[in-house]
Design a protein around this motif. Structure first.
Motif, short mmCIF file in Angstrom:
data_model
loop_
_atom_site.label_atom_id
_atom_site.label_comp_id
_atom_site.label_asym_id
_atom_site.label_seq_id
_atom_site.Cartn_x
_atom_site.Cartn_y
_atom_site.Cartn_z
N GLN A 1 1.21 -1.13 0.20
CA GLN A 1 0.09 -0.03 -0.15
C GLN A 1 0.64 0.98 -0.58
O GLN A 1 0.14 2.51 -1.08
CB GLN A 1 -0.61 -0.18 0.68
N VAL A 2 2.03 1.36 0.52
CA VAL A 2 2.85 2.37 0.72
C VAL A 2 3.82 2.44 -1.04
O VAL A 2 3.44 4.21 -1.25
CB VAL A 2 3.89 2.36 1.62
N VAL A 3 3.67 1.40 -1.16
CA VAL A 3 4.40 1.92 -2.93
C VAL A 3 3.37 1.91 -3.44
O VAL A 3 3.59 2.69 -4.66
CB VAL A 3 4.69 0.43 -3.15
N ALA A 4 2.41 1.61 -3.00
CA ALA A 4 0.47 2.00 -4.55
C ALA A 4 0.88 3.34 -4.22
O ALA A 4 0.84 4.80 -4.80
CB ALA A 4 -0.27 1.53 -4.00
N ALA A 5 0.82 4.14 -3.01
CA ALA A 5 0.49 5.70 -2.28
C ALA A 5 1.71 5.99 -2.58
O ALA A 5 1.66 7.37 -3.63
CB ALA A 5 -0.35 5.82 -1.34
N GLY A 6 2.93 5.83 -2.86
CA GLY A 6 3.49 6.79 -2.93
C GLY A 6 4.13 7.26 -4.09
O GLY A 6 4.56 7.81 -5.01
N GLY A 7 3.50 5.88 -5.04
CA GLY A 7 3.72 6.07 -6.65
C GLY A 7 3.50 6.91 -6.92
O GLY A 7 3.00 7.43 -7.88
N LEU A 8 2.03 6.94 -6.28
CA LEU A 8 1.42 8.22 -7.09
C LEU A 8 1.43 9.77 -7.03
O LEU A 8 0.66 10.73 -7.81
CB LEU A 8 0.12 7.77 -6.44
N VAL A 9 2.64 9.70 -5.91
CA VAL A 9 3.06 11.23 -5.69
C VAL A 9 4.32 11.23 -6.46
O VAL A 9 3.94 12.29 -7.35
CB VAL A 9 3.02 11.31 -3.95
N GLY A 10 5.21 10.52 -6.19
CA GLY A 10 5.88 10.20 -7.37
C GLY A 10 7.61 9.29 -7.03
O GLY A 10 6.80 9.05 -5.71
N SER A 11 8.26 9.78 -7.59
CA SER A 11 9.47 9.42 -7.45
C SER A 11 9.94 9.19 -6.01
O SER A 11 10.36 8.27 -4.94
CB SER A 11 9.77 9.13 -8.72
N ALA A 12 10.12 10.13 -5.69
CA ALA A 12 11.35 10.73 -4.82
C ALA A 12 10.19 10.36 -3.78
O ALA A 12 10.64 10.54 -2.70
CB ALA A 12 11.49 12.63 -4.75
N ALA A 13 9.08 10.79 -3.73
CA ALA A 13 8.12 10.61 -2.53
C ALA A 13 8.01 8.76 -2.62
O ALA A 13 8.42 8.20 -1.00
CB ALA A 13 6.35 11.02 -2.82
N LEU A 14 7.77 8.33 -3.13
CA LEU A 14 7.82 6.76 -3.55
C LEU A 14 9.47 5.90 -2.83
O LEU A 14 8.86 5.01 -1.89
CB LEU A 14 8.22 6.31 -5.05
N SER A 15 11.15 6.76 -3.14
CA SER A 15 12.02 5.65 -2.58
C SER A 15 11.82 6.65 -1.03
O SER A 15 11.83 5.89 -0.14
CB SER A 15 13.02 7.14 -2.75
N VAL A 16 11.22 7.36 -0.58
CA VAL A 16 11.34 8.22 0.57
C VAL A 16 10.19 7.35 1.79
O VAL A 16 10.55 6.92 3.11
CB VAL A 16 10.88 9.20 1.25
N ALA A 17 9.46 7.27 0.87
CA ALA A 17 7.87 6.31 1.91
C ALA A 17 7.95 4.87 2.31
O ALA A 17 8.21 4.10 3.06
CB ALA A 17 7.25 6.54 0.87
N VAL A 18 9.31 3.93 1.22
CA VAL A 18 9.49 2.72 0.70
C VAL A 18 10.53 2.53 2.22
O VAL A 18 10.64 1.61 2.57
CB VAL A 18 9.91 2.40 -0.25
N THR A 19 11.30 4.07 2.14
CA THR A 19 12.68 4.13 3.46
C THR A 19 12.11 3.53 4.94
O THR A 19 12.23 2.88 6.06
CB THR A 19 13.48 4.40 2.94
N VAL A 20 11.92 4.34 4.68
CA VAL A 20 10.87 5.42 6.51
C VAL A 20 9.87 4.09 6.23
O VAL A 20 9.82 3.27 7.75
CB VAL A 20 9.52 6.53 6.38
N LYS A 21 9.11 3.34 5.98
CA LYS A 21 8.34 2.29 5.75
C LYS A 21 9.41 0.72 6.37
O LYS A 21 8.67 0.47 7.37
CB LYS A 21 7.36 1.31 4.76
N LEU A 22 10.47 0.47 5.87
CA LEU A 22 10.64 -0.57 6.28
C LEU A 22 11.49 0.15 7.77
O LEU A 22 12.28 -1.43 8.28
CB LEU A 22 12.08 -0.45 5.16
N ALA A 23 11.79 1.12 7.89
CA ALA A 23 11.55 0.86 9.33
C ALA A 23 11.26 0.84 10.20
O ALA A 23 11.30 0.58 11.62
CB ALA A 23 12.68 2.80 9.86
N ARG A 24 9.83 1.34 10.06
CA ARG A 24 9.02 0.40 10.57
C ARG A 24 9.30 -0.80 11.02
O ARG A 24 8.90 -0.91 12.00
CB ARG A 24 7.37 0.85 10.21
#
Length: 350
Positions: free
Chosen positions: A200-223
């Motif tokens: 779900q993070v990948v899907a939502a971040g991808g809708l915003v843009g590549s920079a958002a996707l990169s940060v979102a996935v890294t933060v999610k993995l930190a969780r």
């Protein structure tokens, strides 16, 4: 479904059935991912198991293998999940973001426990929802299920809530980040700190843009890294509950030996796998193969859980779990949004 005598042959047969269901779920998820990213292999596998259980008879001879897939196979998959995480990637976020991750997981988990008690929901369901919504969705639900020995219908309910509210966040989170005028990096921080499932993070971040996707996935993995301390804490809480219910001292005697260990073995394995990945010694091919095996093992375990679920039991829980899921999601979004507002402008992965 009654329990059959456990023999190597009976375990193998039931395990192969669950493995087949898991493999089909993995393949189908990959096929539909471009159009339906929320349909993860774990979701499809548990739905397949539930459909079989509630539409047709499940042979008794499958029971030993189903039980094996729901516990040892599940725990092995959680261990391999650690190979997806590198501490260097997490530390690169900076201590401010790491503090936000800890706060997001801790506050969401604690608030969900308190809200669940206020709603008078069963303890096992509360623990599963708190874990899934605060950490990493279905995988965290499965890990918590292994710690608190939850009923299968409670695991199915918790995963259903993760899917429902996480799917709603796929279009709503990009809309919210746009409404607040956040940068792509800040938007990714909010999405990664709040959304339930990695897919779900990948899907939502991808809708915003590549920079958002990169940060979102890294933060999610930190969780996801928080899985280890949260599961250890949950195991300690379960031991206290068991001690109170049996009126026995926690003295390590035979009478108390059935309680969950203070640190479950699969949590130690998860940490060891994460540290091994962080050394950088494992080649990319090995990591890719481990990720594929981990996904298949968790899908196999989800199929096993689904095969033990009675839909009638889920319906009997009533609407209160929906209230808990909505409230838990609101807490996660609020904490993540506050962090994105404060930390987003200076965020860098460098």
């Amino acid at each position: 479904m009654t329990t059959a005598a456990s023999t190597p042959a009976s375990r193998a047969f039931g395990l192969l059935v669950c493995l087949a269901l898991g493999a089909v779920a993995v393949g189908l998820s990959a096929l539909v991912r471009p159009w339906a990213p929320a349909l993860s292999p774990l979701l499809l596998a548990i739905l397949a198991g539930m459909a079989w259980r509630n539409l047709a008879a499940v042979p008794e001879r499958l029971s030993p293998g189903i039980a094996f897939a729901a516990k040892p196979v599940l725990r092995t998959g959680i261990v391999l999940l650690g190979l997806q995480l590198a501490l260097g990637d997490v530390l690169a976020l900076g201590w401010g973001v790491i503090g936000l991750v800890v706060a997001a997981v801790g506050i969401t988990f604690a608030a969900t426990l308190a809200l669940g008690r206020a709603l008078r929901l069963p303890w096992d369901l509360i623990a599963l929802v708190a874990s899934g919504f605060s950490i990493c969705g279905a995988a965290a639900v499965a890990a918590a299920d292994s710690v608190v020995r939850a009923r299968r219908e409670m695991a199915a309910t918790a995963i259903g809530l993760v899917v429902l509210f996480g799917t709603l966040m796929i279009p709503l989170m990009p809309l919210a980040t746009g409404a607040f005028g956040l940068s792509e990096e800040a938007a990714g921080l909010w999405i990664g700190a709040s959304t339930h499932e990695v897919a779900q993070v990948v899907a939502a971040g991808g809708l915003v843009g590549s920079a958002a996707l990169s940060v979102a996935v890294t933060v999610k993995l930190a969780r996801v890294v928080m899985l280890a301390p949260v599961m250890a804490s949950l195991a300690a809480a379960q031991r206290r509950r068991d001690a109170r219910s049996s009126a026995l001292p926690d003295d390590g005697s035979a009478a108390s030996a059935s309680r969950p260990p203070l640190v479950p073995w699969f949590v130690l394995g998860f940490v060891a796998a994460m540290l091994l990945r962080s050394t950088g010694l494992l080649p990319a091919g090995v990591l890719d193969a481990a990720a594929a095996v981990q996904q298949l093992l968790l899908a196999t375990a989800m199929a096993a859980l689904g095969l033990g679920v009675h839909l009638r039991s889920i319906v009997q829980v009533g609407p209160r779990p929906l209230v808990l899921g909505a409230a838990s999601t609101a807490v996660a979004v609020a904490v993540g949004g506050a962090g994105a507002w404060l930390l987003g402008p200076g965020l860098s992965l460098g």
